[in-house]
Motif scaffolding. Structure first.
Motif, PDB file in Angstrom:
ATOM      1  N   TRP A 210      43.547  39.384  47.091  1.00 57.26           N
ATOM      2  CA  TRP A 210      43.452  38.696  45.800  1.00 57.26           C
ATOM      3  C   TRP A 210      41.998  38.395  45.481  1.00 57.26           C
ATOM      4  O   TRP A 210      41.297  37.744  46.245  1.00 57.26           O
ATOM      5  CB  TRP A 210      44.268  37.404  45.879  1.00 57.26           C
ATOM      6  N   MET A 211      41.546  38.862  44.331  1.00 56.52           N
ATOM      7  CA  MET A 211      40.159  38.644  43.942  1.00 56.52           C
ATOM      8  C   MET A 211      40.037  37.505  42.927  1.00 56.52           C
ATOM      9  O   MET A 211      39.332  36.531  43.155  1.00 56.52           O
ATOM     10  CB  MET A 211      39.556  39.926  43.378  1.00 56.52           C
ATOM     11  N   LEU A 212      40.764  37.612  41.818  1.00 56.74           N
ATOM     12  CA  LEU A 212      40.641  36.584  40.783  1.00 56.74           C
ATOM     13  C   LEU A 212      41.801  36.678  39.818  1.00 56.74           C
ATOM     14  O   LEU A 212      42.344  37.762  39.582  1.00 56.74           O
ATOM     15  CB  LEU A 212      39.320  36.752  40.024  1.00 56.74           C
ATOM     16  N   SER A 213      42.183  35.542  39.262  1.00 57.24           N
ATOM     17  CA  SER A 213      43.168  35.480  38.176  1.00 57.24           C
ATOM     18  C   SER A 213      42.606  34.608  37.062  1.00 57.24           C
ATOM     19  O   SER A 213      41.815  33.698  37.317  1.00 57.24           O
ATOM     20  CB  SER A 213      44.491  34.880  38.662  1.00 57.24           C
ATOM     21  N   HIS A 214      43.017  34.900  35.857  1.00 59.92           N
ATOM     22  CA  HIS A 214      42.744  33.996  34.750  1.00 59.92           C
ATOM     23  C   HIS A 214      43.870  34.152  33.725  1.00 59.92           C
ATOM     24  O   HIS A 214      44.795  34.951  33.925  1.00 59.92           O
ATOM     25  CB  HIS A 214      41.343  34.214  34.156  1.00 59.92           C
ATOM     26  N   TYR A 215      43.814  33.390  32.659  1.00 60.43           N
ATOM     27  CA  TYR A 215      44.879  33.461  31.658  1.00 60.43           C
ATOM     28  C   TYR A 215      44.295  33.163  30.286  1.00 60.43           C
ATOM     29  O   TYR A 215      43.201  32.601  30.140  1.00 60.43           O
ATOM     30  CB  TYR A 215      45.999  32.459  31.975  1.00 60.43           C
TER      31      TYR A 215
END
Length: 301
Positions: A210-215
């Motif tokens: 997992w590197m990054l999440s955003h919304y």
């Protein structure tokens, strides 16, 4: 032998749940389903004066009756909490890391540290050209009263221990377990897009990590733009994407068609049940399996 793991997801007026037991490389699905309430269960948990927590607790007791899980993994969507990605030196002293993330949370929330609870998970480690190593952390900042409301509900569940997670943590776990283009090798870049009426989630994995999440608030009309923006922010190109999957309650063929010209792989609906021993023919054709990615994902060991 590992104990089964239970996961629940809260989204609008729906509580989705899953329980999985690991069997070597796959999982046995012990339960899967949803509870529909006539009120917004998330708004109830966020309320300073909740009225229906007993209703939620009773429903949770019913659907998890007989569980052998010792802990419930609770998936919250990023629209429901403050969340951000943070790059920190690798390695770093745990105490220093916690203080840094607290300081960022205070700055971003504008609130004192005493009024929220901090949760975080580590992900991809990247090495800069000069040799410095940095690790991504995905941080969830939960108001203390919301945690108290959740605790009031979960204390009555068959397993009262619980852990708060981001929905995207479950998505990243699911994405990292899906078969890649080459047997035995994780995709160079995997991208998952969560489509909901209220918001759109973006989760990126690099070589299975997992590197990054955003919304972004609102439906997925601009998902093409924000997908490319996330890749650009991380110094990645669209041509590096080897896995493109969509999940959630509002996945449309129109969106899949819009994404198709941007990436070298075909967009597909993310079906977490391929990781289980369940016969897909046992489900009704109307069952939206892609809506269960977060609750199944947080229950994966």
């Amino acid at each position: 032998m590992e104990r089964p793991r239970a996961g629940i997801e809260l989204q609008g007026s729906v509580l989705r749940y899953a329980e999985l037991e690991r069997q070597e490389a796959r999982y046995h699905l012990l339960r899967l389903g949803s509870c529909d309430f006539d009120f917004d269960v998330v708004a109830e948990l966020q309320s300073q004066a909740p009225r229906y927590l007993d209703v939620v607790a009773e429903a949770l007791c019913d659907v998890l009756s007989g569980t052998r899980a010792s802990e419930i993994e609770v998936a919250l969507h990023p629209l429901q909490v403050l969340t951000f990605g943070s790059l920190q030196p690798e390695p770093i002293d745990p105490g220093v890391l916690h203080q840094r993330l607290i300081a960022e949370s205070v700055w971003l929330s504008g609130q004192e540290a005493t009024v929220f609870r901090l949760y975080f998970e580590s992900g991809w480690v990247q090495t800069l050209p000069e040799g410095e190593r940095l690790r991504w952390y995905q941080v969830l900042v939960l108001p203390a009263h919301v945690e108290q409301n959740l605790a009031q509900v979960l204390r009555r569940a068959p397993c009262s221990a619980f852990r708060i997670r981001l929905s995207t943590a479950g998505v990243a776990k699911t994405l990292s377990r899906m078969p890649g283009p080459e047997p035995g090798l994780p995709p160079e870049v995997g991208l998952a897009i969560g489509c909901y009426e209220t918001h759109t989630e973006y989760t990126l994995c690099r070589r299975g990590s997992w590197m990054l999440s955003h919304y972004m608030q609102g439906p997925a009309a601009n998902a093409s733009y924000f997908s490319l923006a996330l890749l650009h922010k991380l110094g990645l190109a669209a041509g590096m994407v080897e896995q493109l999957m969509l999940y959630g309650t509002h996945v449309t063929d129109t969106l899949m068609e819009a994404l198709r010209p941007l990436f070298p792989v075909e967009p597909v609906r993310l079906n977490p049940l391929v990781l289980t021993t369940l016969d897909p023919r046992s489900l009704a054709s109307s069952f939206e399996v892609e809506a269960y990615v977060p609750c199944i994902g947080v229950a994966l060991s």
